[in-house]
Design a protein around this motif. Sequence first.
Motif, PDB file in Angstrom:
ATOM      1  N   ALA A 276       0.696  -1.118   0.146  1.00 16.35           N
ATOM      2  CA  ALA A 276      -0.093   0.044  -0.079  1.00 16.35           C
ATOM      3  C   ALA A 276       0.746   1.202   0.020  1.00 16.35           C
ATOM      4  CB  ALA A 276      -0.810   0.069   1.225  1.00 16.35           C
ATOM      5  N   PHE A 277       2.053   1.402   0.743  1.00 19.47           N
ATOM      6  CA  PHE A 277       2.861   2.545   0.828  1.00 19.47           C
ATOM      7  C   PHE A 277       3.628   2.636  -0.560  1.00 19.47           C
ATOM      8  CE2 PHE A 277       3.361   1.488   5.512  1.00 19.47           C
ATOM      9  CZ  PHE A 277       2.478   2.482   5.782  1.00 19.47           C
TER      10      PHE A 277
ATOM     11  N   LEU B 125       0.830   7.012  -6.630  1.00 18.10           N
ATOM     12  CA  LEU B 125      -0.396   7.946  -6.887  1.00 18.10           C
ATOM     13  C   LEU B 125      -0.037   9.086  -6.304  1.00 18.10           C
ATOM     14  CD1 LEU B 125      -3.044   5.562  -5.451  1.00 18.10           C
ATOM     15  CD2 LEU B 125      -2.567   5.888  -7.912  1.00 18.10           C
ATOM     16  N   PHE B 126       0.759   9.329  -5.171  1.00 15.90           N
ATOM     17  CA  PHE B 126       1.085  10.776  -4.697  1.00 15.90           C
ATOM     18  C   PHE B 126       2.405  11.331  -4.932  1.00 15.90           C
ATOM     19  CE2 PHE B 126      -2.176   8.312  -2.131  1.00 15.90           C
ATOM     20  CZ  PHE B 126      -3.559   8.931  -2.320  1.00 15.90           C
TER      21      PHE B 126
ATOM     22  N   SER C  40       9.434  -3.015  -6.658  1.00 14.39           N
ATOM     23  CA  SER C  40       9.093  -3.193  -5.136  1.00 14.39           C
ATOM     24  C   SER C  40       7.757  -4.087  -4.997  1.00 14.39           C
ATOM     25  CB  SER C  40       8.943  -1.905  -4.266  1.00 14.39           C
ATOM     26  OG  SER C  40      10.332  -1.342  -4.322  1.00 14.39           O
ATOM     27  N   ILE C  41       6.536  -3.632  -5.372  1.00 12.65           N
ATOM     28  CA  ILE C  41       5.393  -4.231  -5.203  1.00 12.65           C
ATOM     29  C   ILE C  41       5.558  -5.616  -5.841  1.00 12.65           C
ATOM     30  CG2 ILE C  41       3.102  -4.537  -6.514  1.00 12.65           C
ATOM     31  CD1 ILE C  41       2.970  -1.233  -6.305  1.00 12.65           C
TER      32      ILE C  41
ATOM     33  N   PHE D  40       6.600   0.324   8.839  1.00 13.84           N
ATOM     34  CA  PHE D  40       5.963   1.438   9.123  1.00 13.84           C
ATOM     35  C   PHE D  40       7.250   2.695   9.363  1.00 13.84           C
ATOM     36  CE2 PHE D  40       2.405  -0.856   9.516  1.00 13.84           C
ATOM     37  CZ  PHE D  40       1.319  -0.010   9.235  1.00 13.84           C
ATOM     38  N   ALA D  41       8.293   2.273  10.143  1.00 16.32           N
ATOM     39  CA  ALA D  41       9.276   3.438  10.078  1.00 16.32           C
ATOM     40  C   ALA D  41       9.899   3.660   8.719  1.00 16.32           C
ATOM     41  CB  ALA D  41      10.385   2.782  11.122  1.00 16.32           C
ATOM     42  N   GLY D  42      10.150   2.609   7.989  1.00 24.44           N
ATOM     43  CA  GLY D  42      10.623   2.785   6.624  1.00 24.44           C
ATOM     44  C   GLY D  42       9.744   3.664   5.583  1.00 24.44           C
ATOM     45  N   ALA D  43       8.324   3.440   5.872  1.00 25.67           N
ATOM     46  CA  ALA D  43       7.499   4.368   4.982  1.00 25.67           C
ATOM     47  C   ALA D  43       7.555   5.654   5.549  1.00 25.67           C
ATOM     48  CB  ALA D  43       6.349   3.921   5.090  1.00 25.67           C
ATOM     49  N   LEU D  44       7.491   5.760   6.956  1.00 25.22           N
ATOM     50  CA  LEU D  44       7.488   7.144   7.415  1.00 25.22           C
ATOM     51  C   LEU D  44       8.935   7.897   7.127  1.00 25.22           C
ATOM     52  CD1 LEU D  44       6.033   9.275   9.233  1.00 25.22           C
ATOM     53  CD2 LEU D  44       7.162   8.284  11.226  1.00 25.22           C
TER      54      LEU D  44
END
Length: 160
Positions: free
Chosen positions: A34-35, A41-42, A56-57, A151-155
């Motif tokens: 999702a990330f 998308l963004f 990566s996906i 989550f830390a990597g995405a952040l």
Amino acid sequence: MSAVTTDRPATTRGLPAPVLVGGAFVLSTVANVAFQVGDILFTDKDPHRPEGPISSITSISVVGVVALVIALAVALPLVKSPARAKVGAIVLGALSLVTVPLFWSGAPAIFGAAAAWLGGLTRGAQPQSGAARAFGIIGFVIAILGVVAVFAGALSAILG
């Protein structure tokens, strides 16, 4: 003379096994995908760049789903017998340690959650002792750290 029994009552606290293993898969593999989709998308970055979101996906999905299939293929037949579950907890706990370099895929979290399940750390599970319990605890810790790493990597990617 009475026989000594080693049966322990089933655990009444904690998460059910499907929630633990499924949650590890969703919070590591699915969240990381999702990330990557969010990156497509963004942002204005090229999604086809080397080591970009499209590649990566693909790698996250393949490795994560294969890890889930392996974890369930090992755990489901072994969970019925406490003696066999001990072996499964050790094997899956070792797999969670060996796959730590693949943390981005969620594989260590999935293997760790399955090891915790067979180690008797989930609701309704037969508590184990010795190495099986130790690998179950190690697996549980790796599952938590794997989710935190995603989550830390995405952040850090968002902020940096």
